[in-house]
Write an enzyme that holds these catalytic residues in place. Sequence first.
Site, mmCIF file in Angstrom:
data_model
loop_
_atom_site.group_PDB
_atom_site.id
_atom_site.type_symbol
_atom_site.label_atom_id
_atom_site.label_comp_id
_atom_site.label_asym_id
_atom_site.label_seq_id
_atom_site.Cartn_x
_atom_site.Cartn_y
_atom_site.Cartn_z
ATOM 1 N N PHE A 127 0.858 -1.190 0.000
ATOM 2 C CA PHE A 127 0.000 0.000 0.000
ATOM 3 C C PHE A 127 0.896 1.242 0.000
ATOM 4 O O PHE A 127 1.786 1.370 0.832
ATOM 5 C CB PHE A 127 -0.922 -0.012 1.221
ATOM 6 C CG PHE A 127 -1.995 1.027 1.126
ATOM 7 C CD1 PHE A 127 -3.174 0.763 0.443
ATOM 8 C CD2 PHE A 127 -1.821 2.282 1.680
ATOM 9 C CE1 PHE A 127 -4.164 1.735 0.325
ATOM 10 C CE2 PHE A 127 -2.809 3.255 1.566
ATOM 11 C CZ PHE A 127 -3.979 2.978 0.893
ATOM 12 N N ASP A 198 0.996 -4.191 8.969
ATOM 13 C CA ASP A 198 -0.133 -3.299 8.683
ATOM 14 C C ASP A 198 -1.387 -4.175 8.625
ATOM 15 O O ASP A 198 -1.515 -5.040 7.759
ATOM 16 C CB ASP A 198 0.103 -2.558 7.357
ATOM 17 C CG ASP A 198 -0.946 -1.477 7.123
ATOM 18 O OD1 ASP A 198 -2.105 -1.666 7.557
ATOM 19 O OD2 ASP A 198 -0.615 -0.460 6.481
ATOM 20 N N TYR A 223 -11.530 2.782 9.980
ATOM 21 C CA TYR A 223 -12.712 3.083 9.152
ATOM 22 C C TYR A 223 -13.070 1.975 8.177
ATOM 23 O O TYR A 223 -14.034 2.088 7.439
ATOM 24 C CB TYR A 223 -12.532 4.416 8.398
ATOM 25 C CG TYR A 223 -11.241 4.546 7.606
ATOM 26 C CD1 TYR A 223 -11.109 3.984 6.350
ATOM 27 C CD2 TYR A 223 -10.158 5.235 8.130
ATOM 28 C CE1 TYR A 223 -9.936 4.091 5.637
ATOM 29 C CE2 TYR A 223 -8.965 5.363 7.427
ATOM 30 C CZ TYR A 223 -8.860 4.797 6.184
ATOM 31 O OH TYR A 223 -7.688 4.895 5.494
ATOM 32 N N LYS A 224 -12.285 0.912 8.148
ATOM 33 C CA LYS A 224 -12.577 -0.182 7.213
ATOM 34 C C LYS A 224 -13.488 -1.196 7.913
ATOM 35 O O LYS A 224 -14.631 -0.885 8.214
ATOM 36 C CB LYS A 224 -11.260 -0.766 6.702
ATOM 37 C CG LYS A 224 -10.521 0.263 5.832
ATOM 38 C CD LYS A 224 -9.151 -0.149 5.375
ATOM 39 C CE LYS A 224 -8.551 0.937 4.481
ATOM 40 N NZ LYS A 224 -7.134 0.756 4.237
ATOM 41 N N ARG A 372 -12.411 -4.816 -7.006
ATOM 42 C CA ARG A 372 -12.248 -5.340 -5.651
ATOM 43 C C ARG A 372 -13.601 -5.377 -4.954
ATOM 44 O O ARG A 372 -14.364 -4.415 -5.007
ATOM 45 C CB ARG A 372 -11.291 -4.399 -4.928
ATOM 46 C CG ARG A 372 -10.674 -4.935 -3.690
ATOM 47 C CD ARG A 372 -9.594 -3.995 -3.206
ATOM 48 N NE ARG A 372 -10.160 -2.733 -2.742
ATOM 49 C CZ ARG A 372 -9.631 -1.982 -1.782
ATOM 50 N NH1 ARG A 372 -8.508 -2.350 -1.200
ATOM 51 N NH2 ARG A 372 -10.191 -0.860 -1.407
HETATM 52 C C1 LIG Z 1 -6.312 1.862 3.894
HETATM 53 C C2 LIG Z 1 -4.879 1.622 4.178
HETATM 54 C C3 LIG Z 1 -4.068 2.614 4.752
HETATM 55 C C4 LIG Z 1 -4.625 3.989 4.950
HETATM 56 O O1 LIG Z 1 -3.827 4.836 5.682
HETATM 57 P P1 LIG Z 1 -4.455 6.246 6.145
HETATM 58 O O2 LIG Z 1 -3.371 6.895 6.871
HETATM 59 O O3 LIG Z 1 -5.653 5.919 6.975
HETATM 60 O O4 LIG Z 1 -4.899 6.981 4.936
HETATM 61 C C5 LIG Z 1 -2.767 2.280 5.084
HETATM 62 N N1 LIG Z 1 -2.262 1.047 4.830
HETATM 63 C C6 LIG Z 1 -3.027 0.082 4.248
HETATM 64 C C7 LIG Z 1 -2.447 -1.259 3.988
HETATM 65 C C8 LIG Z 1 -4.335 0.350 3.888
HETATM 66 O O5 LIG Z 1 -5.065 -0.581 3.287
#
Ligand SMILES: *Cc1c(COP(=O)(O)O)cnc(C)c1O
Length: 413
Positions: A127, A198, A223-224, A372
């Site tokens: 990511f 992560d 938030y997920k 997805r």
């Molecule tokens: C969604 C996601 C993020 C998002 O990071 P934010 O700081 O909340 O924008 C980070 N890492 C992964 C693997 C994600 O899927």
Amino acid sequence: MTDLTLDSVREMDREDTLANFRDRFDIPEGLVYLDGNSLGCLPKATPDRIETVLREEWGRDLIRSWNSADWINAPRRVGTKIAKLIGANDDEVVAADSTSINVFKALSACLQLNPKRTILLSERGNFPTDVYMMQGLSVLSGGRIETCLVDGEDIIGALDESVAALLLTHVHYKTGRMRDMKAVTAAAHEKGVPVIWDLSHSAGAVPVDLKGANADFAVGCGYKYLNGGPGAPAFIFAARRHQDAVFPALSGWLGHAAPFEFDDTYRPAPGIDRFQCGTPGILGMAALESGLDVMLETRMTDLRAKSSALGDLFIALMNERCAQHGFTLACPKQAEERGSQVSFHHKEGYAIMQAVIARGVIGDFRAPDILRFGFAPLYNSYEDVWRAVGAIRTVMESGEWRNEKYAQRAAVT
Ligand SMILES: *Cc1c(COP(=O)(O)O)cnc(C)c1O
């Protein structure tokens, strides 16, 4: 699976022991929402909770609420709830900041554990924010620290005594592939490398056992799958054994041992508290806590069993009903190897997804060619899966994805 019909799929819903949880969420009538891995649905309890925080705690009690409503301990209280979902001790998790910021905290912590090591290692295609935070630290270090990206299968071979931290996503955001946390952590520890996991696509989606894996650090989104609302606070986990060894690079006053002594000198709080930085957003914390409270009424193993079954059904139905339309599976076929999402490659993926969304089935698109679909077992039904595949089939057979309005990219995909 054979004989998949709408009736047999409805039968699966009737036998689903988690089916009642769908009613705890506010899901627009007629919508099939398969994007809970990007932004979870609104729990019905959340608006009242926020209303109380707004009108009573903020509006009426004002500053007193830091004590009377225990706002000051919200990051730890919420962290404790997250800890239960990820196999951590209560004093190892705090809800704070964003995932990106927490990646920075964890990376800089690892650099302190092994000050002579100079490599931050991750996987190509991870990511982006995770990799960008590594690159920022490299620049901040004046080039002493270097970012190294290798292909996923070469990670273990790239571990050596120069590596200060290995940063990996447990469930890959595009392919949904899930890593063996315990085996990878053990291989890294053999070379003295701490691992940052992560968990953005794992927390609330798959059982995680940070303690069992002897994990060092972890971060993840609120938030997920945790249904904390847009931009909800994220979380950070630091194993007990590392907490007091780290002087936080983001040494904000709420990570101080005694913030209200207003000392001129930073002294880190003992334990996980030093991973807090500034004043927490209390409205966001309240929404996240509300999302967690719903999830904590269930067991991760039950959620996992259902999410695997939803994904298996989706793959089976796509094979049966959309085989001739050029989709190829982009995630592992075996449920044990994937998280709570299914993804497909298609060269017209963006336009197809826009047309599917216009039919009331929401998934998302990840460049260059991935469609997805996330499965949130708390509120998705087997019938949702049936209807999603039906919409995809209609869009392909009618050719309506070719309408040029679906080719125009929005800012957020
Ligand atoms: C969604 C996601 C993020 C998002 O990071 P934010 O700081 O909340 O924008 C980070 N890492 C992964 C693997 C994600 O899927």
